[in-house]
Write an enzyme that holds these catalytic residues in place. Sequence first.
Site, short mmCIF file in Angstrom:
data_model
loop_
_atom_site.label_atom_id
_atom_site.label_comp_id
_atom_site.label_asym_id
_atom_site.label_seq_id
_atom_site.Cartn_x
_atom_site.Cartn_y
_atom_site.Cartn_z
N GLU A 35 -6.97 24.97 72.33
CA GLU A 35 -7.56 23.86 73.42
C GLU A 35 -8.22 24.13 74.75
O GLU A 35 -8.96 24.04 75.65
CB GLU A 35 -6.07 22.90 74.19
CG GLU A 35 -6.51 21.94 72.98
CD GLU A 35 -7.75 21.34 72.41
OE1 GLU A 35 -8.33 21.60 73.29
OE2 GLU A 35 -7.83 20.45 71.19
N GLN A 40 -14.89 24.60 78.08
CA GLN A 40 -16.23 25.30 78.92
C GLN A 40 -16.98 25.92 77.49
O GLN A 40 -17.63 26.29 78.09
CB GLN A 40 -15.88 25.84 80.07
CG GLN A 40 -15.65 25.44 81.17
CD GLN A 40 -15.51 24.43 81.08
OE1 GLN A 40 -16.98 23.97 81.67
NE2 GLN A 40 -14.94 23.38 82.15
N TYR A 121 -5.34 17.09 79.17
CA TYR A 121 -5.63 16.59 78.53
C TYR A 121 -5.05 17.43 77.23
O TYR A 121 -5.01 17.53 76.33
CB TYR A 121 -7.06 17.39 78.32
CG TYR A 121 -8.14 17.17 77.36
CD1 TYR A 121 -8.42 16.67 76.18
CD2 TYR A 121 -7.95 18.92 76.61
CE1 TYR A 121 -8.72 17.41 74.68
CE2 TYR A 121 -8.61 19.42 75.96
CZ TYR A 121 -8.95 18.45 74.55
OH TYR A 121 -9.13 18.56 73.52
N ASP A 139 -11.06 14.31 76.31
CA ASP A 139 -12.04 15.45 76.90
C ASP A 139 -13.20 15.07 77.18
O ASP A 139 -13.54 13.28 77.38
CB ASP A 139 -12.11 16.34 76.10
CG ASP A 139 -12.88 15.63 74.88
OD1 ASP A 139 -13.35 14.52 74.11
OD2 ASP A 139 -13.49 16.65 73.64
N CYS A 219 -26.63 6.46 66.91
CA CYS A 219 -26.08 5.02 66.41
C CYS A 219 -26.01 4.43 65.32
O CYS A 219 -24.98 3.90 64.98
CB CYS A 219 -26.41 3.79 67.81
SG CYS A 219 -25.81 4.03 69.65
S1 SF4 Z 1 -22.65 3.03 68.75
FE1 SF4 Z 1 -23.79 4.67 69.38
S2 SF4 Z 1 -23.20 4.43 72.01
FE2 SF4 Z 1 -22.04 2.94 70.58
S3 SF4 Z 1 -19.84 4.72 70.09
FE3 SF4 Z 1 -21.03 4.84 68.74
S4 SF4 Z 1 -22.80 6.35 68.73
FE4 SF4 Z 1 -21.27 5.74 70.24
#
Ligand code: SF4
Length: 499
Positions: A35, A40, A121, A139, A219
């Site tokens: 960790e 960084q 963290y 994080d 997404c």
């Molecule tokens: S739907 Fe898109 S914005 Fe929402 S957690 Fe999943 S990848 Fe992230």
Amino acid sequence: MPWRKHWVDPRIDADDPALLRQKLERRAYEVWISEIMLQQTRVAVVIDYWNRWMEKWPTIHELAATSGDDVLAAWRGLGYYSRATRIHNAAKLVCEDSAMKGLLPSSVDTLVAKVPGVGRYTAGAISAIVFGKAAPMVDGNVLRVLSRQLGLLGDVKTDKSVIDLLWAAADSLAKAVAEDSCDGEISSTTEEQISDRPGRWGQALMELGSTICTPKPDCEACPISTSCRAYGEGLQLASTRGLAPKDIQTTLNPNPLPDIEDSCDFCKPFEEVAQNGGDEDAEIVPISKKTNASRSKARPRLQRQATLSAFFTQSNESKETPDSVPTELTPAGLATIVNHAKKFPVKVVKKAVKEQETLVCAIRRSDDRYVIHRRPPKGLLAGLWEFPSWIIPEDCENTETAYKRAAELHASAVLDPTLKLQSLTHPKLKYVSKLGSVPWLFSHLKLTMHVFLFEIKCSKNEFDTLPSTDDRWSDSIETESMGTGMRKCWDLVREVNGD
Ligand code: SF4
């Protein structure tokens, strides 16, 4: 990732406390080192360093017994060298402490209080991954995922109230996850009930943030899009533009977000440029406010995010979500969703990187030894060795002649500090040449190192002892703990030497 291992289940070794302790001690040490290294630094870079580290010091006791210079040498190239010094100091403390005796504490509070360099963290990661406690580990990636999941439009880097709220959300989620038994039912747990679930879940969330919910999220591939508010809002935007098929709209959003009168005071306002179509990035206003948005078509204005109550006041029916992400969304519809999600969290304008120039003085003796100087124990390149260097002040004359003179004075002061005050060079110091300039970029600093070579003509043993205790002679620069930028300076010296 080599530090990802099976959870040490204390029930398995319950009848052998010594073995259990040994296993926990080792796991806590492994997770802790990983960790700190990952702060960084990219995973791909850390893997080799972590493997070499564990080969060299398999236990915290072996690390505690080694020298500070050895630790810095093993860290060479990872950057942020104060991390190495802190790890080493903490290892010694943990081994010497009569209560810990080499075993890191299991609770977040104790870890933060007793182990130098461990923040909430790292403490959360050790507590959850190693000891199976319901501790959040948040994080930068998780902050981004949660801000999108909650639709919280805030600054997750510097706004403490936003950061605290997301930590509180992560804490609630970790506790909920810990209480879920494997068959999905809620078990009657106590605060102290432990399992591998919080650690696995926390790591999964971090992984999601580093692979899918990145600054430019994927997404379409996201396994938790159905609970994501940013996704839902983006889908509604796509729907109003006719970019989402009708059946998807009705499946995902049987009841669109209700219009609410009170906008969220916690979130930052969206910056909306009211235009008719065209610019995807411009239309980021939540759907619940679309009526207001349509009233202003010409000038840029600010629009606030709706409160979370809009989610929690939907009917049960409207909260139901499909099992999988719809695939029939048009590319333009998906782009609308992604563009909306990208608005979270609020972008922080980066501070301009500071620029600095230094004079680096390689001072060679007739016996081929060089003066090296130890940097301060805190700050940039903490504790590393370097050739005597001087930061050029902003008001210094910016000419080769001025730099050469300043380098001569600094090199002379290494042999006799009183000379600099009198602007005198040491009679036994001979300027050889300027070898070149090395540009080096840190995250916050753009450094240019001008390298000068000097020689000292002296008799044997003369200058063996240098006035500053932070300076010494080295006959083996290759093996010294130096930063990578300073090694580039050494390369210039070696070229002149014909090495
Ligand atoms: S739907 Fe898109 S914005 Fe929402 S957690 Fe999943 S990848 Fe992230």
